[in-house]
Motif scaffolding. Sequence first.
Motif, PDB file in Angstrom:
ATOM      1  N   ALA A  95       1.779   1.715  -3.549  1.00  0.00           N
ATOM      2  CA  ALA A  95       0.644   2.188  -4.361  1.00  0.00           C
ATOM      3  C   ALA A  95       0.367   3.665  -4.110  1.00  0.00           C
ATOM      4  O   ALA A  95      -0.029   4.399  -5.022  1.00  0.00           O
ATOM      5  N   ALA A  96       0.598   4.090  -2.876  1.00  0.00           N
ATOM      6  CA  ALA A  96       0.299   5.482  -2.530  1.00  0.00           C
ATOM      7  C   ALA A  96       1.358   6.459  -3.043  1.00  0.00           C
ATOM      8  O   ALA A  96       1.320   7.636  -2.718  1.00  0.00           O
ATOM      9  N   VAL A 105       1.142   0.658   7.384  1.00  0.00           N
ATOM     10  CA  VAL A 105       1.110   1.196   6.010  1.00  0.00           C
ATOM     11  C   VAL A 105       1.794   2.562   5.969  1.00  0.00           C
ATOM     12  O   VAL A 105       2.558   2.876   5.050  1.00  0.00           O
ATOM     13  N   PRO A 144     -10.244  -0.861   2.773  1.00  0.00           N
ATOM     14  CA  PRO A 144      -9.533  -0.073   1.741  1.00  0.00           C
ATOM     15  C   PRO A 144      -8.981   1.248   2.254  1.00  0.00           C
ATOM     16  O   PRO A 144      -8.052   1.796   1.661  1.00  0.00           O
ATOM     17  N   GLY A 151      -3.547   4.396  -3.179  1.00  0.00           N
ATOM     18  CA  GLY A 151      -3.513   3.437  -2.071  1.00  0.00           C
ATOM     19  C   GLY A 151      -4.848   2.731  -1.898  1.00  0.00           C
ATOM     20  O   GLY A 151      -4.913   1.503  -1.740  1.00  0.00           O
ATOM     21  N   LEU A 177      -5.628   0.169  -4.767  1.00  0.00           N
ATOM     22  CA  LEU A 177      -4.908  -1.108  -4.665  1.00  0.00           C
ATOM     23  C   LEU A 177      -5.595  -2.025  -3.646  1.00  0.00           C
ATOM     24  O   LEU A 177      -5.775  -3.223  -3.899  1.00  0.00           O
ATOM     25  N   ALA A 178      -6.020  -1.426  -2.533  1.00  0.00           N
ATOM     26  CA  ALA A 178      -6.705  -2.233  -1.508  1.00  0.00           C
ATOM     27  C   ALA A 178      -7.997  -2.822  -2.073  1.00  0.00           C
ATOM     28  O   ALA A 178      -8.323  -3.987  -1.844  1.00  0.00           O
ATOM     29  N   PHE A 183       0.838  -1.209   0.000  1.00  0.00           N
ATOM     30  CA  PHE A 183       0.000   0.000   0.000  1.00  0.00           C
ATOM     31  C   PHE A 183       0.871   1.257   0.000  1.00  0.00           C
ATOM     32  O   PHE A 183       0.504   2.273  -0.563  1.00  0.00           O
ATOM     33  N   GLY A 223      -5.223   1.843   2.699  1.00  0.00           N
ATOM     34  CA  GLY A 223      -4.398   2.202   1.534  1.00  0.00           C
ATOM     35  C   GLY A 223      -4.051   3.685   1.535  1.00  0.00           C
ATOM     36  O   GLY A 223      -2.974   4.095   1.095  1.00  0.00           O
ATOM     37  N   GLY A 274      -0.877   5.129   3.083  1.00  0.00           N
ATOM     38  CA  GLY A 274       0.415   4.858   2.449  1.00  0.00           C
ATOM     39  C   GLY A 274       1.222   6.105   2.126  1.00  0.00           C
ATOM     40  O   GLY A 274       2.391   6.006   1.761  1.00  0.00           O
TER      41      GLY A 274
END
Lengths: 45, 365
Positions: B103-104, B344, B307, B290, B293-294, B100, B310, B313
């Motif tokens: 992704a963030a 995260v 979620p 973020g 992705l979750a 995460f 995320g 992140g």
Amino acid sequence: MELRFDDFLAILPIFGKGFLGTFLVTIVIIGAVSLLNRLTSKIDN
Amino acid sequence: MEVLAQNLCSITAAQVIMWCIGGVLMYLAIGKKMEPALLLPMGFGAILVNLPNSGAAAVLGRLYEIGIADNELFPLLLFLGIGAMIDFTPLLRQPRLMLFGAAAQFGIFFTLGLASLLGFEQKDAASIAIIGAADGPTSIFVAQTLNSRYTAAILVAAYSYMALVPIVQPPIIRRCTTRAERRIRMQDKGRPVSKRTRILFPVLVTVIVGLAAPGAVALIGFLMFGNLIRECGVLNTLSETAQNVLANLITLLLGITVAARMSAEEFLQAQTLLILGLGLVAFVMDTVGGILLAKLMNLFLKEKVNPMIGAAGISAFPMSARVVHKLGREEDNQNFLLMSAVGVNVSGQIASVIAGGLVLALVGG
């Protein structure tokens, strides 16, 4: 303000490589940390 | 008397605007308690360098050269203090949370594209995009290494949005998630973490990131060295000093030094407003990245993740984790997301440095 589509297109490979690269390095760290956790828990046990 | 009259006559409208900006920064620091250690010296410094014929400009300019321009000394020392503050245990208990954090960093790369589209040169676009790292030292390091013209504006944006995380993130999180998703409970299933792991972790991360993104090795190295001081258990006094005295002192110096670049002629440009806008976009897209992705992972996971974690992140630590935990409690007062969100959040700290290093390698190389 003028939009520069050529510059935008030129930056797309950096966008892709950078974001993907961040994930790849992160996955390597996740793998290494998981391995480290297993090894150290065995030693500690 | 003659000097006073001469200086009064030489005050420009642009300088008065900069005094107002300095005043606003000081108000945010004192009145709203937003990043006071940084915004207060920046605000005061903005006034200091914009006095007519200011003698302080040269002194602060020298500090800027020594502490930032020559070798990025201040951001690196600040990272040492931050590393000493961070407890990576929640992340070590559940290493997959790091995904995460990666992704963030989406906001960085999205903003890089957007800034290029809007006409910024590649190096400036990359420096602006790093506002999305939500991490002051990384923003300075990248902007300075790439020799960006907009370092001051980038810094103001980065720290302002970090302080505004509790205001910026909640509406985005609510828009990107359903109520049912926000109510998902997460159980802390991680295993206990040994001291040996906590000591080896900073060394391991330094080596991996150093090999993958050598441009960022100084940043990650200082961050992880600070963490090693914390975790080794034999330097407790130094660890406390790094966490408190060193970090606060360097933040103070950093703030007033950055003000050296806040002269009216350098700061009052149309691009500054644009940079502030792009910085906001970067924070928004980080949060979205973020969360998405979750949500994507939830399509495949048996045990769903909330979620919202995320969104933690981004590396604004610990504000982002607190925001997520608070939102979780608003929907279900028995939902405790804090440990997962902190995991995260600290992973975002590492991922932002990785992203910064990769941007340096790809743009600066």
